[in-house]
Design an enzyme around this catalytic site. Structure first.
Site, mmCIF file in Angstrom:
data_model
loop_
_atom_site.group_PDB
_atom_site.id
_atom_site.type_symbol
_atom_site.label_atom_id
_atom_site.label_comp_id
_atom_site.label_asym_id
_atom_site.label_seq_id
_atom_site.Cartn_x
_atom_site.Cartn_y
_atom_site.Cartn_z
ATOM 1 N N GLY A 10 0.845 -1.200 0.000
ATOM 2 C CA GLY A 10 0.000 0.000 0.000
ATOM 3 C C GLY A 10 0.872 1.239 0.000
ATOM 4 O O GLY A 10 1.928 1.247 0.620
ATOM 5 N N ARG A 71 0.191 -4.912 -4.776
ATOM 6 C CA ARG A 71 0.480 -5.930 -3.762
ATOM 7 C C ARG A 71 0.856 -7.256 -4.420
ATOM 8 O O ARG A 71 0.514 -8.316 -3.928
ATOM 9 C CB ARG A 71 -0.730 -6.106 -2.849
ATOM 10 C CG ARG A 71 -1.076 -4.879 -2.030
ATOM 11 C CD ARG A 71 -2.072 -5.198 -0.946
ATOM 12 N NE ARG A 71 -2.529 -4.010 -0.254
ATOM 13 C CZ ARG A 71 -1.871 -3.409 0.728
ATOM 14 N NH1 ARG A 71 -0.712 -3.888 1.125
ATOM 15 N NH2 ARG A 71 -2.368 -2.332 1.305
ATOM 16 N N ASP A 102 6.343 -5.199 5.425
ATOM 17 C CA ASP A 102 6.821 -6.566 5.675
ATOM 18 C C ASP A 102 6.655 -7.497 4.471
ATOM 19 O O ASP A 102 7.513 -8.347 4.231
ATOM 20 C CB ASP A 102 6.185 -7.152 6.943
ATOM 21 C CG ASP A 102 4.673 -7.234 6.853
ATOM 22 O OD1 ASP A 102 4.075 -6.410 6.138
ATOM 23 O OD2 ASP A 102 4.089 -8.119 7.499
ATOM 24 N N THR A 124 5.618 2.110 6.045
ATOM 25 C CA THR A 124 4.230 1.681 6.228
ATOM 26 C C THR A 124 3.531 2.609 7.200
ATOM 27 O O THR A 124 4.098 2.989 8.226
ATOM 28 C CB THR A 124 4.059 0.228 6.738
ATOM 29 O OG1 THR A 124 2.720 0.068 7.236
ATOM 30 C CG2 THR A 124 4.994 -0.151 7.854
ATOM 31 N N ASP A 126 1.237 1.668 8.963
ATOM 32 C CA ASP A 126 0.857 0.850 10.122
ATOM 33 C C ASP A 126 1.921 0.889 11.227
ATOM 34 O O ASP A 126 1.628 0.548 12.367
ATOM 35 C CB ASP A 126 0.645 -0.615 9.697
ATOM 36 C CG ASP A 126 -0.414 -0.765 8.610
ATOM 37 O OD1 ASP A 126 -1.283 0.111 8.507
ATOM 38 O OD2 ASP A 126 -0.357 -1.765 7.873
ATOM 39 N N ASP A 128 4.237 -1.137 11.784
ATOM 40 C CA ASP A 128 4.316 -2.453 12.424
ATOM 41 C C ASP A 128 5.565 -3.252 12.053
ATOM 42 O O ASP A 128 5.625 -4.459 12.276
ATOM 43 C CB ASP A 128 3.055 -3.275 12.081
ATOM 44 C CG ASP A 128 2.889 -3.481 10.577
ATOM 45 O OD1 ASP A 128 3.691 -2.935 9.796
ATOM 46 O OD2 ASP A 128 1.955 -4.194 10.169
ATOM 47 N N ARG A 170 -4.119 -2.447 10.249
ATOM 48 C CA ARG A 170 -4.021 -3.901 10.133
ATOM 49 C C ARG A 170 -3.968 -4.576 11.504
ATOM 50 O O ARG A 170 -4.727 -4.197 12.385
ATOM 51 C CB ARG A 170 -2.799 -4.246 9.295
ATOM 52 C CG ARG A 170 -3.012 -5.470 8.493
ATOM 53 C CD ARG A 170 -2.064 -5.563 7.354
ATOM 54 N NE ARG A 170 -2.770 -5.512 6.094
ATOM 55 C CZ ARG A 170 -2.182 -5.457 4.930
ATOM 56 N NH1 ARG A 170 -0.881 -5.386 4.851
ATOM 57 N NH2 ARG A 170 -2.892 -5.455 3.838
HETATM 58 O O1 F6P Z 1 -0.840 -1.682 5.212
HETATM 59 C C1 F6P Z 1 -1.350 -0.414 4.978
HETATM 60 C C2 F6P Z 1 -2.846 -0.419 4.932
HETATM 61 O O2 F6P Z 1 -3.298 0.902 4.759
HETATM 62 C C3 F6P Z 1 -3.545 -1.079 6.129
HETATM 63 O O3 F6P Z 1 -3.615 -0.226 7.246
HETATM 64 C C4 F6P Z 1 -4.871 -1.456 5.535
HETATM 65 O O4 F6P Z 1 -5.466 -2.536 6.208
HETATM 66 C C5 F6P Z 1 -4.505 -1.841 4.128
HETATM 67 O O5 F6P Z 1 -3.295 -1.176 3.819
HETATM 68 C C6 F6P Z 1 -5.543 -1.478 3.092
HETATM 69 O O6 F6P Z 1 -5.146 -2.027 1.884
HETATM 70 P P1 F6P Z 1 -5.732 -1.604 0.463
HETATM 71 O O7 F6P Z 1 -5.160 -0.253 0.126
HETATM 72 O O8 F6P Z 1 -5.230 -2.652 -0.444
HETATM 73 O O9 F6P Z 1 -7.210 -1.537 0.607
#
Ligand code: F6P
Length: 338
Positions: A10, A71, A102, A124, A126, A128, A170
């Site tokens: 992302g 992704r 990650d 990220t 997140d 994390d 997440r």
């Molecule tokens: O990992 C970053 C993040 O924004 C998370 O917080 C969230 O769950 C996910 O990506 C959302 O993914 P997408 O942009 O594929 O909907």
């Protein structure tokens, strides 16, 4: 010497600053830089992007990524790793910089183990990733979420309501925790702790009696005992936003308290916009460090923030386990739930 750069997973604010840091430092060593578009997808398909000084000099403050993101997991694409290696040969690339979280860095590590000269730049929203104190993108997202919470406060106060703000993050509760503490929420639910809805509702009733409204921050990954896995991405992650945790919690609160309750999901708004100065600086510094690591032959590592220094740490340190909110942070949170 020619290096390639990609942004996987992302997007988050700071990616463009990191790309700028890489290109500017590469110029110092006389390296040529190209980008692969859409993360590992572009490396598999050989989709390249020009990255010269003029392409990056004005992007330090731009959200998103000029290289696009996806992704894509090359290890589940037919001949994915082989196709990447063929493209590295075809475009005469000596070293690869993978900017990602990650999942992206996990792929980088596997490719390194297959002989690819790769270094990582952690990112990220997140926050994390292990092995680094912070990742760029996080602070910008929290700023956006705190701003949203401030706005919800005005309307919650006017209508004497309880309002829930659902944030991303997440399986890690960092975004919810920082948003809740810095934004002055009355309760915060994070994935690291099983929710105690009874305790939460009793507490919120006290807040309502005292000041007439209450604010709750909920992390999208909070455990609400939903069995279904739902849609997953190429790395096996569920799209957590679809679980509707904010609405679920709002329903519980209105049923238990009889108080008018609303929920708002900030979603991808958190991922856009210009990076904060902290995120820009971290991204620029990690970008520069990644090129220094190539110059020093330090492959299989990422440019991590450890204390106030940006230093090379093994990719395995980042990808072996997620960095989650621990007891000390939860104790700090409780100080502010009065
Ligand atoms: O990992 C970053 C993040 O924004 C998370 O917080 C969230 O769950 C996910 O990506 C959302 O993914 P997408 O942009 O594929 O909907």
């Amino acid at each position: 010497m020619r290096i390639a750069v990609l942004t996987g997973g992302g997007d988050c604010p700071g990616l463009n600053s990191a790309i700028r840091g890489i290109v500017y430092r590469a110029i110092d060593f006389g390296y040529d830089v190209i980008g692969f578009e859409e993360g590992w997808k572009g490396a598999i398909e050989g989709k390249t992007h020009r990255l010269s000084l003029v392409d990056v000099e004005e992007i330090v403050n731009q959200g998103g990524t000029i290289l696009f993101a996806s992704r894509t997991n090359p290890f589940i694409v037919e001949n994915g790793p082989d196709r990447i290696m063929e493209n590295l040969k075809k475009f005469e690339i000596d070293a690869l910089i993978a900017i990602g979280g990650d999942d992206t860095l996990g792929v980088a590590l596997k490719l390194y183990q297959l002989g690819v000269k790769v270094v990582g730049v952690p990112k990220t929203m997140d926050n994390d990733l292990s092995g680094t104190d912070f990742t760029f993108g996080f602070y910008t997202s929290v700023e956006v979420a705190v701003d949203a919470l401030n706005r919800l406060k005005d309307t919650a106060k006017s209508h004497k309501r309880i309002i829930i703000l659902e944030v991303m993050g997440r399986e890690a509760g960092w975004v919810a925790l920082y948003t809740g503490i810095a934004g002055g929420a009355d309760w915060v639910l994070v994935p690291e702790e099983k929710p105690d809805f009874e305790a939460m509702c009793t507490h919120l009733m006290k807040d309502l009696e005292r000041k007439g409204y209450a604010l709750v921050v909920v992390s999208e990954g909070v455990d609400i005992s939903l069995e279904e896995k739902g849609e997953v991405d190429q790395f096996g992650h569920t799209l957590l936003q679809k679980r509707g945790v904010g609405d679920f919690v709002a329903d519980i609160i209105s049923k238990k308290t009889g108080i008018s309750t609303r929920s708002a999901v900030i979603g991808h708004i958190q991922r856009g916009g210009p990076p904060t100065v902290f995120d820009r600086m971290l991204a620029l510094r990690t970008g520069v460090k990644a090129v220094d690591m190539i110059q020093n032959g330090e492959f299989g590592k990422m440019a991590a923030l450890v204390g106030s220094e940006v230093t090379a740490v093994p990719l395995g340190d980042a990808t072996s386990k997620l960095k989650l909110v621990d007891k000390n942070w939860l104790d700090l949170l409780r100080v502010f739930l009065k």
